[in-house]
Enzyme design. Sequence first.
Site, mmCIF file in Angstrom:
data_model
loop_
_atom_site.group_PDB
_atom_site.id
_atom_site.type_symbol
_atom_site.label_atom_id
_atom_site.label_comp_id
_atom_site.label_asym_id
_atom_site.label_seq_id
_atom_site.Cartn_x
_atom_site.Cartn_y
_atom_site.Cartn_z
ATOM 1 N N ARG A 170 57.257 53.073 15.849
ATOM 2 C CA ARG A 170 56.625 53.991 14.885
ATOM 3 C C ARG A 170 56.546 55.429 15.391
ATOM 4 O O ARG A 170 55.850 56.254 14.795
ATOM 5 C CB ARG A 170 55.220 53.533 14.472
ATOM 6 C CG ARG A 170 55.181 52.168 13.854
ATOM 7 C CD ARG A 170 55.594 52.223 12.399
ATOM 8 N NE ARG A 170 56.160 50.944 11.996
ATOM 9 C CZ ARG A 170 56.962 50.773 10.950
ATOM 10 N NH1 ARG A 170 57.300 51.796 10.215
ATOM 11 N NH2 ARG A 170 57.449 49.600 10.641
ATOM 12 N N LEU A 171 57.199 55.701 16.496
ATOM 13 C CA LEU A 171 57.207 57.095 16.972
ATOM 14 C C LEU A 171 58.448 57.766 16.392
ATOM 15 O O LEU A 171 59.352 58.200 17.114
ATOM 16 C CB LEU A 171 57.215 57.142 18.506
ATOM 17 C CG LEU A 171 56.013 56.456 19.168
ATOM 18 C CD1 LEU A 171 56.120 56.506 20.682
ATOM 19 C CD2 LEU A 171 54.716 57.128 18.717
#
Length: 194
Positions: A170-171
């Site tokens: 999710r980065l």
Amino acid sequence: MIPDPIETFSALYAQASAAGPEADAMVLATVDPDGRPSARYVLLKGVDARGFVFYTNLGSRKASALAAHPYASLCFYWSPIGRQVRVEGSVERVSGEEADAYFATRPRASQIGAWASAQSTPLESRETLVQRVAEARERFEGGDVPRPPFWSGYRVVPSAIEFWTSDPARLHVRERFAREGGGRGEWRRELLFP
Ligand SMILES: Cc1cc2nc3c(=O)[nH]c(=O)nc-3n(C[C@H](O)[C@H](O)[C@H](O)COP(=O)(O)O)c2cc1C
């Protein structure tokens, strides 16, 4: 040295086209004459240093929007390669010669369809459309179908292009390129929080 974002786009577009169907489908968002947004898919028909080209009916709702506000936003999502690309910029019409050249490459049924459709205006019934297609077919029988005067292309001249890359943790990576000067200035690059 900053990479040229249009070249980056072209390389990703080639990857996305190889990886899955309909990489050429893009959401085109415009601003209606009353200032409200509207969006629809169109197909990317060309991209180069000048911008992103699509074709449509000049009497359509999107054409009225672009006449009132000649700015647009495009959005691609290429799920097989985990990428989104957003483009923002001013919009100009392609030349008549450019539109003619593209129209000539379209399948005959699409050329006839362009003549038959008063895109975005109310249609009484399906039969009316079928009849208009038959009339156009008859009109151009035995010869080439010329480009209708009410059908052409637009070029979105990008002032900003943002690449979003999916990250499993999710980065996600967001890389935004922007330039001043109506699409002619130097590109600047910044990263954004996802
Ligand atoms: C995948 C896809 C591609 C499309 N490509 C085009 C296109 O290239 N040109 C076009 O005029 N309409 C295209 N359409 C239809 C438009 O989404 C829209 O229905 C139509 O252009 C009328 O929009 P408007 O009333 O906002 O002008 C496409 C639709 C889909 C789903």
